[in-house]
Motif scaffolding. Structure first.
Motif, short mmCIF file in Angstrom:
data_model
loop_
_atom_site.label_atom_id
_atom_site.label_comp_id
_atom_site.label_asym_id
_atom_site.label_seq_id
_atom_site.Cartn_x
_atom_site.Cartn_y
_atom_site.Cartn_z
N GLY A 171 0.76 -1.23 0.00
CA GLY A 171 0.00 0.00 0.00
C GLY A 171 0.80 1.28 0.00
N PHE A 172 2.14 1.19 0.06
CA PHE A 172 2.96 2.40 0.07
C PHE A 172 3.15 2.83 -1.38
CE2 PHE A 172 6.30 5.38 0.52
CZ PHE A 172 6.35 5.75 1.86
N ASP A 173 2.30 3.76 -1.82
CA ASP A 173 2.40 4.25 -3.18
C ASP A 173 3.19 5.54 -3.21
OD1 ASP A 173 0.52 5.53 -1.71
OD2 ASP A 173 -1.15 5.18 -3.05
N LEU A 174 3.67 5.89 -4.39
CA LEU A 174 4.47 7.10 -4.57
C LEU A 174 3.75 8.05 -5.52
CD1 LEU A 174 8.05 5.57 -5.00
CD2 LEU A 174 7.02 6.47 -2.91
N PHE A 175 3.65 9.31 -5.12
CA PHE A 175 3.07 10.35 -5.95
C PHE A 175 4.11 11.43 -6.17
CE2 PHE A 175 -0.44 8.36 -3.81
CZ PHE A 175 -1.49 8.36 -4.72
N ILE A 176 4.29 11.81 -7.42
CA ILE A 176 5.13 12.97 -7.74
C ILE A 176 4.23 13.97 -8.44
CG2 ILE A 176 7.12 13.85 -9.00
CD1 ILE A 176 8.40 11.11 -8.79
N THR A 177 4.05 15.12 -7.79
CA THR A 177 3.17 16.13 -8.38
C THR A 177 3.87 16.80 -9.55
OG1 THR A 177 3.98 17.83 -6.86
CG2 THR A 177 2.08 16.54 -6.14
N THR A 178 3.07 17.18 -10.54
CA THR A 178 3.62 17.88 -11.70
C THR A 178 3.09 19.32 -11.78
OG1 THR A 178 1.87 17.03 -13.12
CG2 THR A 178 3.88 15.72 -12.98
N ALA A 179 2.32 19.71 -10.76
CA ALA A 179 1.79 21.07 -10.66
C ALA A 179 1.41 21.29 -9.20
CB ALA A 179 0.58 21.24 -11.58
N PRO A 180 1.25 22.55 -8.77
CA PRO A 180 0.79 22.79 -7.40
C PRO A 180 -0.61 22.21 -7.20
CG PRO A 180 1.73 24.78 -8.35
CD PRO A 180 1.60 23.80 -9.47
N ILE A 181 -0.77 21.41 -6.14
CA ILE A 181 -2.06 20.75 -5.89
C ILE A 181 -2.45 20.98 -4.44
CG2 ILE A 181 -3.38 18.62 -6.13
CD1 ILE A 181 -1.16 17.57 -7.91
N PRO A 182 -2.93 22.15 -4.09
CA PRO A 182 -3.25 22.45 -2.68
C PRO A 182 -4.39 21.60 -2.13
CG PRO A 182 -4.01 24.21 -4.12
CD PRO A 182 -3.16 23.32 -4.97
N ASP A 183 -5.29 21.10 -2.99
CA ASP A 183 -6.43 20.34 -2.48
C ASP A 183 -6.03 18.94 -2.00
OD1 ASP A 183 -5.91 19.90 -5.29
OD2 ASP A 183 -7.67 18.58 -5.29
N LEU A 184 -4.79 18.53 -2.24
CA LEU A 184 -4.34 17.22 -1.77
C LEU A 184 -3.55 17.30 -0.47
CD1 LEU A 184 -3.26 15.30 -5.00
CD2 LEU A 184 -5.36 15.12 -3.69
N ASN A 185 -3.43 18.49 0.09
CA ASN A 185 -2.64 18.66 1.31
C ASN A 185 -3.13 17.80 2.46
OD1 ASN A 185 -0.79 20.37 0.23
ND2 ASN A 185 -1.65 22.25 1.09
N GLU A 186 -4.44 17.53 2.49
CA GLU A 186 -4.98 16.73 3.58
C GLU A 186 -5.03 15.24 3.24
OE1 GLU A 186 -5.49 17.92 6.53
OE2 GLU A 186 -4.83 19.86 5.75
N LYS A 187 -4.59 14.89 2.06
CA LYS A 187 -4.68 13.49 1.63
C LYS A 187 -3.32 12.83 1.43
CE LYS A 187 -9.01 14.54 -0.77
NZ LYS A 187 -9.00 15.98 -0.43
N LEU A 188 -2.31 13.65 1.17
CA LEU A 188 -0.97 13.11 0.94
C LEU A 188 0.00 13.60 2.01
CD1 LEU A 188 -0.43 13.45 -2.92
CD2 LEU A 188 -1.26 11.48 -1.64
N ALA A 189 0.92 12.76 2.36
CA ALA A 189 2.02 13.15 3.25
C ALA A 189 3.26 13.35 2.39
CB ALA A 189 2.27 12.06 4.29
N VAL A 190 3.69 14.59 2.28
CA VAL A 190 4.88 14.91 1.48
C VAL A 190 6.12 14.59 2.30
CG1 VAL A 190 6.20 16.77 0.42
CG2 VAL A 190 3.74 16.67 0.11
N PHE A 191 7.04 13.84 1.70
CA PHE A 191 8.27 13.51 2.42
C PHE A 191 9.52 13.71 1.58
CE2 PHE A 191 6.89 9.63 0.36
CZ PHE A 191 8.05 8.98 -0.04
N GLY A 192 9.39 14.45 0.48
CA GLY A 192 10.57 14.74 -0.33
C GLY A 192 10.22 15.61 -1.53
N ARG A 193 11.25 16.02 -2.24
CA ARG A 193 11.04 16.81 -3.46
C ARG A 193 12.10 16.44 -4.49
NH1 ARG A 193 14.30 21.49 -4.13
NH2 ARG A 193 15.77 21.78 -2.42
#
Length: 230
Positions: A171-193
């Motif tokens: 279940g540990f999936d990886l998301f890399i955003t390609t644009a600013p996505i403020p509506d996902l702030n409560e759904k994703l835990a950012v741990f890198g850039r």
């Protein structure tokens, strides 16, 4: 019997009442006793003073040792990860300070080769690319918040995150955003850039997809390399 003259008795009486002389031996004896007392007091003071200072320095050194151990342990955590994909390498700076638990879990899975061969199964242009279990939650749906709530960093472009909550091994999936996505702030835990390989992310973003946002060609992670420095 001869009589003692009164003048003689008076002189003898004066001699008896006069102060007795202190001998040199007595002076030396009491002087030695005084010196010994002073030496004993000084030695006792010095002993307890040194003992107190030693305990203080020892406590300080133990505290410094614990701090150094903690700092050393923290510095041993890799600060960067390189996602070697079929399109090229993506260098990630890990947020060890702001998301330590997520980073620890990610590193543990990297060491277990969990991400080796993982596919980017969902690509949404100007939004996000996702790698992980293709049976997982759709990226356009609302993620359920489970477990601990992490304080997310604002989702600018090229941020690395995962869905919040406890993860199973798949279940540990990886998301890399390609644009600013403020509506996902409560759904994703950012741990890198992403600090290098933005062009690789954009190349993956531009692949053709079907109506379910799944790439028509397989694009995957070959392996992940952990580094102390970029």
């Amino acid at each position: 019997m001869a009589r003692i003259k009164p003048q003689t008795l008076l002189q003898q009486s004066k001699r008896k009442k006069g102060p007795a002389r202190i001998s040199a031996t007595t002076v030396i004896f009491y002087g030695l006793i005084l010196v010994l007392i002073v030496f004993f007091v000084f030695a006792t003071y010095r002993h307890w003073s040194n003992r107190s200072r030693f305990r203080s320095e020892n406590h300080l050194s133990v505290s410094e040792g614990e701090n150094n151990f903690a700092d050393s342990k923290k510095s041993d955590v890799p600060g960067y990860a390189v996602l070697n994909t079929s399109k090229g390498s993506i260098v990630i700076e890990l947020y060890k300070e702001s998301a330590p638990e997520v980073v620890d879990e990610f590193i543990d899975l990297c060491q277990k080769k969990h991400f080796k061969g993982m596919l980017f199964h969902r690509v949404i242009k100007h939004y996000v690319i996702q790698a992980g279990d293709n049976q997982g939650t759709d990226a356009t749906e609302d993620w359920n918040l489970r477990g601990k709530h992490y304080k997310s960093v604002k989702h600018e472009a090229f941020m690395l995150g995962t869905s919040k909550g406890k993860h199973s091994n798949k279940g540990f999936d990886l998301f890399i955003t390609t644009a600013p996505i403020p509506d996902l702030n409560e759904k994703l835990a950012v741990f890198g850039r992403v600090i290098k390989g933005e062009d690789v992310v954009q190349e993956i973003e531009e692949v053709d997809t079907d109506e379910h946002y799944q790439p028509k060609i397989s694009i995957g992670i070959l392996d992940v390399t952990l580094r102390q420095k970029a």
